[in-house]
Design a protein around this motif. Structure first.
Motif, PDB file in Angstrom:
ATOM      1  N   GLY A  76       0.795  -1.216   0.000  1.00  0.00           N
ATOM      2  CA  GLY A  76       0.000   0.000   0.000  1.00  0.00           C
ATOM      3  C   GLY A  76       0.828   1.266   0.000  1.00  0.00           C
ATOM      4  O   GLY A  76       0.335   2.355   0.309  1.00  0.00           O
ATOM      5  N   VAL A 108       2.164   5.718   6.128  1.00  0.00           N
ATOM      6  CA  VAL A 108       2.277   4.680   7.154  1.00  0.00           C
ATOM      7  C   VAL A 108       2.876   3.411   6.553  1.00  0.00           C
ATOM      8  O   VAL A 108       3.749   2.756   7.151  1.00  0.00           O
ATOM      9  CB  VAL A 108       0.898   4.394   7.791  1.00  0.00           C
ATOM     10  N   ALA A 109       2.428   3.045   5.344  1.00  0.00           N
ATOM     11  CA  ALA A 109       2.969   1.859   4.674  1.00  0.00           C
ATOM     12  C   ALA A 109       4.450   2.040   4.358  1.00  0.00           C
ATOM     13  O   ALA A 109       5.260   1.116   4.526  1.00  0.00           O
ATOM     14  CB  ALA A 109       2.176   1.580   3.397  1.00  0.00           C
ATOM     15  N   GLN A 153      -1.780   9.789   3.981  1.00  0.00           N
ATOM     16  CA  GLN A 153      -1.376   9.295   5.293  1.00  0.00           C
ATOM     17  C   GLN A 153      -1.257   7.775   5.302  1.00  0.00           C
ATOM     18  O   GLN A 153      -0.310   7.215   5.878  1.00  0.00           O
ATOM     19  CB  GLN A 153      -2.363   9.752   6.368  1.00  0.00           C
ATOM     20  N   LYS A 154      -2.200   7.082   4.661  1.00  0.00           N
ATOM     21  CA  LYS A 154      -2.128   5.620   4.592  1.00  0.00           C
ATOM     22  C   LYS A 154      -0.858   5.171   3.859  1.00  0.00           C
ATOM     23  O   LYS A 154      -0.186   4.221   4.282  1.00  0.00           O
ATOM     24  CB  LYS A 154      -3.360   5.070   3.870  1.00  0.00           C
ATOM     25  N   GLY A 166      -6.144  11.684   3.528  1.00  0.00           N
ATOM     26  CA  GLY A 166      -6.274  10.365   4.134  1.00  0.00           C
ATOM     27  C   GLY A 166      -5.484   9.308   3.370  1.00  0.00           C
ATOM     28  O   GLY A 166      -4.817   8.460   3.973  1.00  0.00           O
ATOM     29  N   LEU A 167      -5.552   9.360   2.040  1.00  0.00           N
ATOM     30  CA  LEU A 167      -4.787   8.415   1.219  1.00  0.00           C
ATOM     31  C   LEU A 167      -3.293   8.630   1.408  1.00  0.00           C
ATOM     32  O   LEU A 167      -2.531   7.660   1.547  1.00  0.00           O
ATOM     33  CB  LEU A 167      -5.166   8.576  -0.253  1.00  0.00           C
TER      34      LEU A 167
END
Length: 400
Positions: free
Chosen positions: A312, A352-353, A348-349, A345-346
């Protein structure tokens, strides 16, 4: 006080491309911190010669240029001649400054130093940064005491007995930074979203063509965006002219000496999928659209990119092959840039990945393993041992 330690040298063969060179420089820095002498063996290519200038300021580090040539279809004779000449140069260097260990970072400059190192009774190590090992490392693995891996998937394709997943080292300056400060330092608008375009240390004409067509065709859609474009030496004038005609804010350069600022300034990257570039994207947590080089040996860039996609951490697009595919890819890139910039939001995801893929201690762990192999135990317990308060946060794994 440190005399016995400074007598030990490590030879690091790391030239040919930025993907081999920059991780090798990161390990060289760590070895120098442990009071090991370091001999960097690089190629005559411009990217090597430019990058190693910084290493010349490190205490105990010397640089040797090998007359090596890449192994390519139609140039086998040149490769063999370069290999023979490089072997003779390495033998001479190692007679004058014998290494206790040779670290091969992969690529065409690695083979001769390993063979010369074996003749000098040095320990041999290799680092394989890709999911699919290159030809040089597959050969070197049979001589190696230990292989350090960027991806665990590479282990089954290497013949040495000991294989350790360390991740791929990145230069110490490649860390997360304040985007506004980086943009100001590069002369860009501190508030504008920024797209970083990079095609590897040599640039990528296919990506250059895609992006300048994108800027021309979707000019109005990117009016609030600025660009940092690393073109490579071939396309710099063409790319600069297109950006200027489009009237967008940009910084275009053939080779970037301030990659820490370029990466820190960016909101999203468009990139090839060499393992070193991916490691740097992970280090700064920069979401990316990856377009793997389709003719990379063993299609290793596609395999690298898919590993990031599965986590991701990136969006993967295979490079266009026809004019209709070119037009479709333009629209797909434009859509993905817009989504990543606008969807916090995308982003941030993906960040994190990327953080989960980053191995911040890769260079340190490799240097520690080499140091442990070449220094007597009493020296390791003494002043040459590096106090590593970060040891508890490391995630080393040994592959059986």
């Amino acid at each position: 006080m440190l005399g016995a330690c400074t007598q030990k040298r490590v030879a690091i063969a790391c030239g040919g491309t930025g993907g081999h060179l920059f991780p090798g420089l990161a390990v060289a820095c760590e070895c120098a911190r442990r009071n090991l002498g370091v001999t960097l063996l690089v190629s005559p290519k411009d990217v090597d010669q430019r990058a190693v200038r910084a290493a010349l300021g490190l205490s105990g580090v010397s640089v040797v240029t090998l007359p090596a040539a890449a192994f390519q279809s139609g140039s086998r004779l040149a490769f063999i001649r370069g290999l023979a000449r490089s072997y003779r140069v390495a033998l001479t260097v190692f007679r004058d400054a014998p290494p206790a260990a040779v670290l091969a970072m992969g690529g065409f400059t690695s083979v001769a130093p390993v063979l010369a190192g074996r003749r000098a009774c040095a320990r041999v190590f290799l680092h394989e940064s890709n999911v699919v090992p290159g030809r040089a490392n597959r050969l070197i693995a049979w001589f190696a005491d230990e292989a350090f891996l960027g991806f665990a998937e590479a282990a089954v394709q290497l013949g040495c007995r000991k294989k350790t997943v360390t991740g791929t080292p990145v230069r110490p300056e490649i860390v997360r930074r304040d985007p506004r400060e980086c943009r100001i330092a590069l002369g860009l608008d501190p508030e504008k979203p920024t797209v970083l375009v990079m095609g590897g240390s040599q640039g990528a004409s296919a990506i250059n063509d895609l992006v300048i067509a994108l800027v021309q065709r979707f000019r109005s859609g990117f009016s609030g965006v600025q660009w940092i474009h690393l073109t490579g030496p071939s396309d710099i004038e063409k790319v600069q002219a297109i950006y200027a005609q489009a009237g967008v804010q940009f910084m275009a350069t053939a080779f970037c000496d301030k990659m820490h600022l370029a990466l820190g300034a960016a909101t999203v990257a468009i990139s090839r999928a060499g393992a070193s570039a991916l490691a740097e994207l992970a280090a700064v947590q920069l979401p990316a659209i990856l377009i793997p080089y389709p003719r990379a040996a063993g299609n290793h860039q596609l395999h690298n990119a898919r590993a990031f996609e599965r986590a991701g951490a990136a969006i993967v697009l295979e490079q266009y092959r026809t004019e209709p595919e070119f037009a479709a890819q333009l629209a797909e890139i434009a859509r993905n840039i817009k989504v990543i910039i606008e969807d916090a939001g995308l982003r941030q995801k993906m960040q994190v990945a990327l953080a989960g893929l980053h191995r911040p201690n890769a260079a340190r762990d490799i240097a520690d393993a080499i140091t442990a192999a070449v220094l007597p135990n009493e020296q390791l317990r003494g002043e040459c041992a590096v106090a590593t308060s970060a040891a508890q946060s490391r995630h080393l794994s040994v592959v059986p």
